[in-house]
Design a protein around this motif. Structure first.
Motif, PDB file in Angstrom:
ATOM      1  N   GLY A 185     -94.874  23.423   2.231  1.00  0.00           N
ATOM      2  CA  GLY A 185     -93.623  23.890   1.643  1.00  0.00           C
ATOM      3  C   GLY A 185     -92.413  22.971   1.683  1.00  0.00           C
ATOM      4  O   GLY A 185     -91.299  23.426   1.435  1.00  0.00           O
ATOM      5  N   LEU A 231     -89.533  25.748   1.223  1.00  0.00           N
ATOM      6  CA  LEU A 231     -88.590  26.340   2.183  1.00  0.00           C
ATOM      7  C   LEU A 231     -87.201  26.384   1.578  1.00  0.00           C
ATOM      8  O   LEU A 231     -86.409  27.296   1.849  1.00  0.00           O
ATOM      9  CB  LEU A 231     -88.555  25.507   3.484  1.00  0.00           C
ATOM     10  N   PRO A 283     -93.509  27.883  11.386  1.00  0.00           N
ATOM     11  CA  PRO A 283     -94.659  28.272  10.584  1.00  0.00           C
ATOM     12  C   PRO A 283     -95.196  29.617  11.055  1.00  0.00           C
ATOM     13  O   PRO A 283     -95.177  29.914  12.255  1.00  0.00           O
ATOM     14  CB  PRO A 283     -95.685  27.174  10.827  1.00  0.00           C
ATOM     15  N   ASP A 287     -91.467  33.263   6.520  1.00  0.00           N
ATOM     16  CA  ASP A 287     -92.518  32.764   7.434  1.00  0.00           C
ATOM     17  C   ASP A 287     -92.417  33.476   8.782  1.00  0.00           C
ATOM     18  O   ASP A 287     -93.406  33.661   9.481  1.00  0.00           O
ATOM     19  CB  ASP A 287     -92.362  31.253   7.658  1.00  0.00           C
ATOM     20  N   PHE A 330     -98.440  35.531   2.483  1.00  0.00           N
ATOM     21  CA  PHE A 330     -97.899  34.632   1.448  1.00  0.00           C
ATOM     22  C   PHE A 330     -98.799  33.428   1.214  1.00  0.00           C
ATOM     23  O   PHE A 330     -98.848  32.875   0.122  1.00  0.00           O
ATOM     24  CB  PHE A 330     -96.463  34.212   1.794  1.00  0.00           C
TER      25      PHE A 330
HETATM   26  C1  PHB Z   1     -95.627  23.258   5.945  1.00  0.00           C
HETATM   27  O1  PHB Z   1     -95.247  22.788   4.862  1.00  0.00           O
HETATM   28  O2  PHB Z   1     -96.070  22.520   6.837  1.00  0.00           O
HETATM   29  C2  PHB Z   1     -95.524  24.725   6.175  1.00  0.00           C
HETATM   30  C3  PHB Z   1     -94.483  25.456   5.631  1.00  0.00           C
HETATM   31  C4  PHB Z   1     -94.379  26.818   5.865  1.00  0.00           C
HETATM   32  C5  PHB Z   1     -95.328  27.465   6.637  1.00  0.00           C
HETATM   33  C6  PHB Z   1     -96.394  26.751   7.181  1.00  0.00           C
HETATM   34  C7  PHB Z   1     -96.486  25.381   6.954  1.00  0.00           C
HETATM   35  O3  PHB Z   1     -95.213  28.792   6.860  1.00  0.00           O
END
Ligand code: PHB
Length: 393
Positions: free
Chosen positions: A128, A146, A226, A254, A303
Protein backbone atom coordinates in the motif's frame (compact mmCIF):
# COMPACT_ATOMS: atom_id res chain seq x y z
CA UNK A 1 11.35 -8.62 -29.66
CA UNK A 2 14.29 -6.98 -27.87
CA UNK A 3 15.50 -7.85 -24.40
CA UNK A 4 17.91 -5.80 -22.42
CA UNK A 5 20.24 -7.87 -20.27
CA UNK A 6 21.29 -5.98 -17.18
CA UNK A 7 22.60 -6.83 -13.75
CA UNK A 8 19.21 -7.79 -12.28
CA UNK A 9 19.30 -11.26 -13.83
CA UNK A 10 22.49 -13.21 -14.44
CA UNK A 11 23.21 -13.55 -18.19
CA UNK A 12 22.41 -17.27 -18.25
CA UNK A 13 19.07 -16.73 -16.56
CA UNK A 14 18.27 -13.84 -18.89
CA UNK A 15 19.02 -16.04 -21.90
CA UNK A 16 16.66 -18.66 -20.54
CA UNK A 17 14.08 -15.91 -20.16
CA UNK A 18 14.37 -15.00 -23.86
CA UNK A 19 13.78 -18.61 -24.91
CA UNK A 20 11.06 -19.07 -22.31
CA UNK A 21 9.08 -15.99 -23.20
CA UNK A 22 8.60 -17.21 -26.79
CA UNK A 23 7.76 -20.75 -25.74
CA UNK A 24 5.13 -19.75 -23.16
CA UNK A 25 3.17 -17.57 -25.57
CA UNK A 26 2.61 -20.57 -27.86
CA UNK A 27 1.03 -22.65 -25.13
CA UNK A 28 -2.61 -22.89 -24.12
CA UNK A 29 -1.99 -22.00 -20.51
CA UNK A 30 -1.63 -18.60 -18.89
CA UNK A 31 0.60 -18.93 -15.86
CA UNK A 32 0.32 -16.60 -12.89
CA UNK A 33 3.13 -16.70 -10.33
CA UNK A 34 1.53 -15.75 -7.03
CA UNK A 35 4.07 -14.62 -4.41
CA UNK A 36 2.55 -14.06 -0.97
CA UNK A 37 3.55 -14.55 2.67
CA UNK A 38 2.05 -17.86 3.86
CA UNK A 39 4.35 -18.08 6.89
CA UNK A 40 5.70 -15.49 9.35
CA UNK A 41 4.05 -12.40 10.77
CA UNK A 42 2.15 -11.53 7.57
CA UNK A 43 0.79 -15.04 6.95
CA UNK A 44 -2.82 -13.84 7.20
CA UNK A 45 -2.24 -11.90 3.96
CA UNK A 46 -1.21 -15.02 2.03
CA UNK A 47 -4.07 -17.02 3.46
CA UNK A 48 -6.63 -14.40 2.43
CA UNK A 49 -5.28 -13.84 -1.09
CA UNK A 50 -4.75 -17.53 -1.84
CA UNK A 51 -8.34 -18.33 -0.83
CA UNK A 52 -9.73 -15.29 -2.66
CA UNK A 53 -8.10 -16.48 -5.88
CA UNK A 54 -9.36 -20.03 -5.41
CA UNK A 55 -12.87 -18.69 -4.92
CA UNK A 56 -12.61 -16.41 -7.97
CA UNK A 57 -11.62 -19.36 -10.13
CA UNK A 58 -14.35 -21.57 -8.68
CA UNK A 59 -16.92 -18.91 -9.52
CA UNK A 60 -15.54 -17.87 -12.91
CA UNK A 61 -13.88 -21.02 -14.20
CA UNK A 62 -10.21 -21.77 -14.80
CA UNK A 63 -10.38 -20.85 -18.50
CA UNK A 64 -10.55 -17.36 -20.01
CA UNK A 65 -9.91 -16.00 -23.51
CA UNK A 66 -9.49 -19.60 -24.64
CA UNK A 67 -6.62 -20.21 -22.21
CA UNK A 68 -6.39 -22.24 -19.05
CA UNK A 69 -5.30 -20.09 -16.11
CA UNK A 70 -2.80 -21.80 -13.82
CA UNK A 71 -1.77 -20.18 -10.54
CA UNK A 72 1.60 -21.20 -9.07
CA UNK A 73 1.71 -20.19 -5.39
CA UNK A 74 5.00 -19.37 -3.61
CA UNK A 75 5.59 -18.30 -0.01
CA UNK A 76 8.08 -15.43 0.43
CA UNK A 77 7.33 -14.96 4.16
CA UNK A 78 7.26 -11.22 3.30
CA UNK A 79 11.09 -11.21 3.03
CA UNK A 80 12.03 -9.15 -0.05
CA UNK A 81 15.16 -11.25 -0.86
CA UNK A 82 12.87 -14.28 -1.07
CA UNK A 83 10.42 -12.35 -3.24
CA UNK A 84 13.16 -11.46 -5.70
CA UNK A 85 14.52 -15.02 -5.88
CA UNK A 86 11.03 -16.51 -6.28
CA UNK A 87 10.08 -13.99 -8.96
CA UNK A 88 13.25 -14.85 -10.89
CA UNK A 89 12.54 -18.57 -10.62
CA UNK A 90 8.92 -18.14 -11.68
CA UNK A 91 9.88 -16.02 -14.68
CA UNK A 92 12.87 -18.07 -15.80
CA UNK A 93 11.95 -21.66 -14.90
CA UNK A 94 8.15 -21.67 -14.80
CA UNK A 95 7.84 -19.10 -17.57
CA UNK A 96 4.94 -17.32 -15.91
CA UNK A 97 3.11 -14.64 -17.91
CA UNK A 98 2.12 -12.56 -14.87
CA UNK A 99 3.48 -12.15 -11.35
CA UNK A 100 1.01 -11.25 -8.61
CA UNK A 101 0.44 -11.03 -4.86
CA UNK A 102 3.05 -9.08 -2.80
CA UNK A 103 2.01 -8.84 0.81
CA UNK A 104 4.21 -5.95 1.83
CA UNK A 105 5.75 -2.90 0.18
CA UNK A 106 9.38 -4.16 0.21
CA UNK A 107 8.24 -7.33 -1.62
CA UNK A 108 6.38 -5.38 -4.31
CA UNK A 109 9.41 -3.13 -4.79
CA UNK A 110 11.83 -6.09 -4.97
CA UNK A 111 9.90 -7.60 -7.90
CA UNK A 112 9.46 -4.35 -9.88
CA UNK A 113 12.76 -4.45 -11.86
CA UNK A 114 12.10 -8.07 -12.81
CA UNK A 115 8.64 -7.24 -14.17
CA UNK A 116 10.17 -4.42 -16.20
CA UNK A 117 12.95 -6.59 -17.56
CA UNK A 118 10.70 -9.53 -18.43
CA UNK A 119 7.97 -7.14 -19.70
CA UNK A 120 5.24 -8.97 -17.79
CA UNK A 121 2.50 -7.53 -15.55
CA UNK A 122 3.06 -7.34 -11.79
CA UNK A 123 -0.37 -7.23 -10.14
CA UNK A 124 0.06 -5.82 -6.63
CA UNK A 125 -2.74 -7.26 -4.49
CA UNK A 126 -1.80 -6.17 -0.96
CA UNK A 127 1.01 -3.62 -0.62
CA UNK A 128 0.00 0.00 0.00
CA UNK A 129 2.82 2.54 -0.36
CA UNK A 130 2.02 5.15 -3.02
CA UNK A 131 5.39 4.99 -4.77
CA UNK A 132 5.07 1.30 -5.79
CA UNK A 133 3.23 1.82 -9.09
CA UNK A 134 5.89 4.28 -10.21
CA UNK A 135 8.64 1.64 -9.95
CA UNK A 136 7.64 -0.18 -13.15
CA UNK A 137 5.30 0.56 -16.08
CA UNK A 138 4.23 -3.11 -15.73
CA UNK A 139 2.72 -2.67 -12.24
CA UNK A 140 -1.06 -2.57 -11.75
CA UNK A 141 -2.42 -2.29 -8.21
CA UNK A 142 -5.71 -3.74 -6.92
CA UNK A 143 -5.10 -3.19 -3.20
CA UNK A 144 -5.13 0.37 -1.86
CA UNK A 145 -2.77 3.10 -0.77
CA UNK A 146 -2.29 4.32 2.78
CA UNK A 147 -2.48 7.83 1.34
CA UNK A 148 -6.00 7.13 0.04
CA UNK A 149 -7.36 6.28 3.46
CA UNK A 150 -5.20 8.59 5.57
CA UNK A 151 -5.95 11.80 3.65
CA UNK A 152 -9.66 11.07 4.04
CA UNK A 153 -9.16 10.34 7.75
CA UNK A 154 -7.31 13.68 8.13
CA UNK A 155 -10.07 15.65 6.42
CA UNK A 156 -12.79 13.87 8.40
CA UNK A 157 -11.00 14.33 11.75
CA UNK A 158 -10.50 18.08 11.22
CA UNK A 159 -14.18 18.51 10.32
CA UNK A 160 -15.48 16.41 13.21
CA UNK A 161 -14.23 18.20 16.26
CA UNK A 162 -10.82 16.51 16.64
CA UNK A 163 -8.18 19.08 17.61
CA UNK A 164 -5.04 17.47 19.09
CA UNK A 165 -3.68 14.16 17.85
CA UNK A 166 -0.79 11.93 18.93
CA UNK A 167 0.28 9.67 16.03
CA UNK A 168 1.72 6.17 16.33
CA UNK A 169 2.76 4.30 13.15
CA UNK A 170 4.87 1.35 12.03
CA UNK A 171 8.39 2.38 11.15
CA UNK A 172 8.46 1.57 7.41
CA UNK A 173 7.24 3.08 4.16
CA UNK A 174 3.47 2.53 4.59
CA UNK A 175 3.67 3.98 8.12
CA UNK A 176 5.44 7.06 6.80
CA UNK A 177 2.77 7.48 4.09
CA UNK A 178 -0.05 7.07 6.63
CA UNK A 179 1.45 9.64 8.99
CA UNK A 180 2.51 12.20 6.37
CA UNK A 181 -0.76 12.21 4.47
CA UNK A 182 -2.93 12.24 7.58
CA UNK A 183 -0.87 15.07 9.02
CA UNK A 184 -0.99 17.16 5.85
CA UNK A 185 -4.77 17.00 5.63
CA UNK A 186 -5.51 17.20 9.35
CA UNK A 187 -3.30 20.25 9.94
CA UNK A 188 -4.62 21.93 6.75
CA UNK A 189 -8.06 21.60 8.35
CA UNK A 190 -6.83 23.29 11.57
CA UNK A 191 -5.76 20.26 13.64
CA UNK A 192 -2.52 19.91 15.61
CA UNK A 193 -0.17 16.90 15.85
CA UNK A 194 1.28 16.82 19.38
CA UNK A 195 3.42 13.67 19.07
CA UNK A 196 4.75 11.39 16.29
CA UNK A 197 5.99 7.93 17.30
CA UNK A 198 7.29 5.10 15.13
CA UNK A 199 7.17 1.46 16.25
CA UNK A 200 9.60 -1.09 14.76
CA UNK A 201 7.90 -3.32 12.18
CA UNK A 202 9.55 -6.51 13.38
CA UNK A 203 8.55 -7.62 16.89
CA UNK A 204 6.64 -4.45 17.72
CA UNK A 205 6.18 -3.44 21.33
CA UNK A 206 3.46 -0.79 21.42
CA UNK A 207 3.31 -0.58 25.21
CA UNK A 208 5.82 2.25 25.89
CA UNK A 209 4.32 4.33 23.08
CA UNK A 210 0.78 3.75 24.30
CA UNK A 211 1.84 4.73 27.81
CA UNK A 212 3.35 7.95 26.44
CA UNK A 213 0.11 8.75 24.60
CA UNK A 214 -1.82 8.09 27.81
CA UNK A 215 0.44 10.54 29.67
CA UNK A 216 0.20 13.22 26.96
CA UNK A 217 -3.60 12.92 27.03
CA UNK A 218 -4.41 14.30 23.54
CA UNK A 219 -8.07 14.18 22.52
CA UNK A 220 -7.29 11.55 19.87
CA UNK A 221 -4.60 9.04 18.80
CA UNK A 222 -4.03 8.22 15.10
CA UNK A 223 -2.68 4.69 14.77
CA UNK A 224 -1.37 2.65 11.83
CA UNK A 225 0.31 -0.74 11.68
CA UNK A 226 -0.15 -3.68 9.31
CA UNK A 227 -3.33 -5.58 10.15
CA UNK A 228 -1.52 -8.68 11.31
CA UNK A 229 -0.14 -6.87 14.36
CA UNK A 230 -3.65 -6.14 15.60
CA UNK A 231 -3.63 -8.82 18.30
CA UNK A 232 -0.50 -7.47 20.00
CA UNK A 233 -1.85 -3.95 19.79
CA UNK A 234 -5.27 -4.84 21.22
CA UNK A 235 -3.72 -6.55 24.25
CA UNK A 236 -1.33 -3.70 25.05
CA UNK A 237 -4.01 -1.11 24.34
CA UNK A 238 -6.21 -2.64 27.05
CA UNK A 239 -3.29 -3.17 29.47
CA UNK A 240 -2.23 0.50 29.24
CA UNK A 241 -5.77 1.64 30.06
CA UNK A 242 -6.19 3.51 26.79
CA UNK A 243 -9.64 2.07 26.22
CA UNK A 244 -10.98 3.70 29.38
CA UNK A 245 -8.93 6.92 29.16
CA UNK A 246 -11.39 8.86 27.00
CA UNK A 247 -8.73 9.28 24.28
CA UNK A 248 -10.40 8.56 20.93
CA UNK A 249 -8.67 6.23 18.48
CA UNK A 250 -8.71 6.78 14.71
CA UNK A 251 -6.63 5.49 11.80
CA UNK A 252 -6.61 3.81 8.43
CA UNK A 253 -8.69 0.62 8.57
CA UNK A 254 -5.67 -1.67 8.87
CA UNK A 255 -6.09 -1.05 12.60
CA UNK A 256 -9.45 -2.81 12.72
CA UNK A 257 -8.70 -5.56 10.16
CA UNK A 258 -11.76 -7.79 9.68
CA UNK A 259 -9.54 -10.86 9.91
CA UNK A 260 -8.51 -9.97 13.47
CA UNK A 261 -11.16 -7.61 14.79
CA UNK A 262 -13.49 -10.18 16.24
CA UNK A 263 -10.69 -11.58 18.43
CA UNK A 264 -9.43 -8.18 19.56
CA UNK A 265 -12.05 -7.59 22.22
CA UNK A 266 -14.52 -4.93 23.25
CA UNK A 267 -11.77 -2.36 23.82
CA UNK A 268 -11.99 -1.82 20.03
CA UNK A 269 -15.62 -0.63 20.21
CA UNK A 270 -16.05 2.93 18.96
CA UNK A 271 -12.76 3.15 17.03
CA UNK A 272 -13.28 5.18 13.85
CA UNK A 273 -11.28 4.35 10.74
CA UNK A 274 -11.19 5.21 7.03
CA UNK A 275 -10.89 2.29 4.61
CA UNK A 276 -12.02 0.77 1.35
CA UNK A 277 -13.59 -2.45 2.60
CA UNK A 278 -15.66 -3.77 5.47
CA UNK A 279 -16.98 -7.34 5.61
CA UNK A 280 -20.25 -5.66 6.57
CA UNK A 281 -20.32 -3.41 3.47
CA UNK A 282 -24.00 -3.13 2.67
CA UNK A 283 -24.54 -4.33 -0.88
CA UNK A 284 -26.19 -7.47 -2.27
CA UNK A 285 -22.93 -8.39 -4.02
CA UNK A 286 -20.93 -8.13 -0.79
CA UNK A 287 -23.44 -10.09 1.24
CA UNK A 288 -23.21 -12.91 -1.29
CA UNK A 289 -19.41 -12.64 -1.43
CA UNK A 290 -19.00 -12.81 2.36
CA UNK A 291 -21.42 -15.73 2.68
CA UNK A 292 -19.63 -17.72 -0.05
CA UNK A 293 -16.18 -16.93 1.36
CA UNK A 294 -17.16 -17.88 4.93
CA UNK A 295 -18.75 -21.10 3.70
CA UNK A 296 -15.58 -22.08 1.85
CA UNK A 297 -13.06 -21.01 4.49
CA UNK A 298 -14.75 -20.67 7.87
CA UNK A 299 -13.37 -17.17 8.38
CA UNK A 300 -14.28 -13.67 7.23
CA UNK A 301 -12.80 -11.97 4.20
CA UNK A 302 -10.88 -8.77 4.95
CA UNK A 303 -9.55 -5.85 2.88
CA UNK A 304 -6.63 -7.98 1.71
CA UNK A 305 -9.00 -10.64 0.32
CA UNK A 306 -10.48 -8.05 -2.00
CA UNK A 307 -7.06 -7.15 -3.40
CA UNK A 308 -6.65 -10.79 -4.47
CA UNK A 309 -10.21 -11.28 -5.72
CA UNK A 310 -10.25 -8.03 -7.70
CA UNK A 311 -6.70 -8.69 -8.91
CA UNK A 312 -7.92 -11.91 -10.52
CA UNK A 313 -10.80 -9.99 -12.04
CA UNK A 314 -8.43 -7.50 -13.69
CA UNK A 315 -6.35 -10.38 -15.07
CA UNK A 316 -9.42 -12.24 -16.39
CA UNK A 317 -10.89 -9.11 -17.98
CA UNK A 318 -7.56 -8.29 -19.64
CA UNK A 319 -7.29 -11.83 -21.05
CA UNK A 320 -10.83 -11.52 -22.42
CA UNK A 321 -9.85 -8.28 -24.15
CA UNK A 322 -6.63 -9.70 -25.63
CA UNK A 323 -8.40 -12.92 -26.67
CA UNK A 324 -5.99 -14.88 -24.51
CA UNK A 325 -2.84 -13.15 -25.81
CA UNK A 326 -0.27 -12.89 -23.02
CA UNK A 327 2.04 -10.20 -24.38
CA UNK A 328 2.80 -8.04 -21.32
CA UNK A 329 2.31 -4.71 -23.08
CA UNK A 330 -1.05 -5.83 -24.44
CA UNK A 331 -2.16 -7.08 -21.02
CA UNK A 332 -1.17 -3.83 -19.29
CA UNK A 333 -2.95 -1.78 -21.97
CA UNK A 334 -6.05 -3.95 -21.47
CA UNK A 335 -5.93 -3.57 -17.68
CA UNK A 336 -5.78 0.25 -17.82
CA UNK A 337 -9.19 1.82 -17.36
CA UNK A 338 -10.95 -1.43 -16.36
CA UNK A 339 -13.89 -0.52 -14.16
CA UNK A 340 -16.30 -2.81 -12.35
CA UNK A 341 -18.50 -3.41 -9.33
CA UNK A 342 -16.56 -5.21 -6.58
CA UNK A 343 -17.83 -6.44 -3.22
CA UNK A 344 -16.10 -3.33 -1.82
CA UNK A 345 -18.10 -1.00 -4.15
CA UNK A 346 -17.38 0.51 -7.59
CA UNK A 347 -13.67 0.43 -8.50
CA UNK A 348 -11.45 1.07 -11.52
CA UNK A 349 -7.83 1.03 -12.63
CA UNK A 350 -6.64 4.58 -13.31
CA UNK A 351 -5.53 4.50 -16.97
CA UNK A 352 -2.85 7.15 -16.27
CA UNK A 353 -1.27 5.69 -13.14
CA UNK A 354 -2.30 1.98 -13.11
CA UNK A 355 -3.37 2.49 -9.50
CA UNK A 356 -6.77 1.66 -8.05
CA UNK A 357 -9.56 4.25 -7.76
CA UNK A 358 -12.09 3.31 -5.10
CA UNK A 359 -14.52 4.59 -2.47
CA UNK A 360 -13.17 5.26 1.00
CA UNK A 361 -15.67 4.74 3.81
CA UNK A 362 -15.66 6.11 7.35
CA UNK A 363 -16.54 3.30 9.77
CA UNK A 364 -17.01 2.72 13.47
CA UNK A 365 -16.43 -0.54 15.33
CA UNK A 366 -19.73 -1.87 16.65
CA UNK A 367 -21.09 -5.18 17.82
CA UNK A 368 -23.52 -6.55 15.22
CA UNK A 369 -25.26 -9.91 15.72
CA UNK A 370 -22.75 -10.76 18.42
CA UNK A 371 -19.62 -9.99 16.36
CA UNK A 372 -17.35 -6.96 16.06
CA UNK A 373 -17.57 -5.23 12.68
CA UNK A 374 -16.59 -1.96 11.00
CA UNK A 375 -19.95 -0.26 10.39
CA UNK A 376 -19.70 2.20 7.49
CA UNK A 377 -21.45 5.55 8.01
CA UNK A 378 -19.99 7.94 5.40
CA UNK A 379 -18.63 7.48 1.87
CA UNK A 380 -16.03 9.41 -0.12
CA UNK A 381 -16.51 8.43 -3.77
CA UNK A 382 -13.89 7.37 -6.31
CA UNK A 383 -10.76 8.36 -4.36
CA UNK A 384 -7.52 8.33 -6.39
CA UNK A 385 -4.13 7.84 -4.85
CA UNK A 386 -3.41 11.44 -3.80
CA UNK A 387 0.27 11.31 -4.78
CA UNK A 388 -0.35 10.58 -8.43
CA UNK A 389 -3.52 12.68 -8.48
CA UNK A 390 -1.17 15.59 -7.83
CA UNK A 391 -2.66 16.67 -4.53
CA UNK A 392 -0.37 18.38 -2.05
CA UNK A 393 1.19 15.53 -0.09
C1 PHB B 1 2.50 -2.76 3.00
O1 PHB B 1 2.45 -2.08 1.97
O2 PHB B 1 3.57 -3.26 3.38
C2 PHB B 1 1.26 -2.96 3.81
C3 PHB B 1 0.31 -1.96 3.89
C4 PHB B 1 -0.83 -2.14 4.66
C5 PHB B 1 -1.03 -3.32 5.34
C6 PHB B 1 -0.10 -4.35 5.25
C7 PHB B 1 1.05 -4.16 4.49
O3 PHB B 1 -2.15 -3.48 6.09
Amino acid sequence: MKFRINSVLPAVAAAALIVGAGAASAEDTVKIGLIVPLTGGQASTGKQIDNAIKMYQQQNGATVGGKKVEVIVKDDAAVPDNTKRLAQELIVNDKVNIIAGFGVTPAALAAAPLATQAKIPEVVMAAGTSIITEKSPYIVRTSFTLAQSSTIMGDWAAKNGIKKVAALVSDYAPGADALNFFKQHFTAGGGEIVEESKVPLANPDFAPFLQRIRDLNPDTAFIYFPGTQAGIFAKQFAERGLAKSGIRIIGPGDLTDDDELNNMGDQMLGIVTAHQYSALHDSPMNREFVAAFKKANNFRPNFITLGGYDGMHVIYEALKKTGGATDGDKLIAAMKGTSWESPRGPISIDPDTRDIIQNVYIRKVERVDGELYNVEFATFDAVKDPVKAGSKM
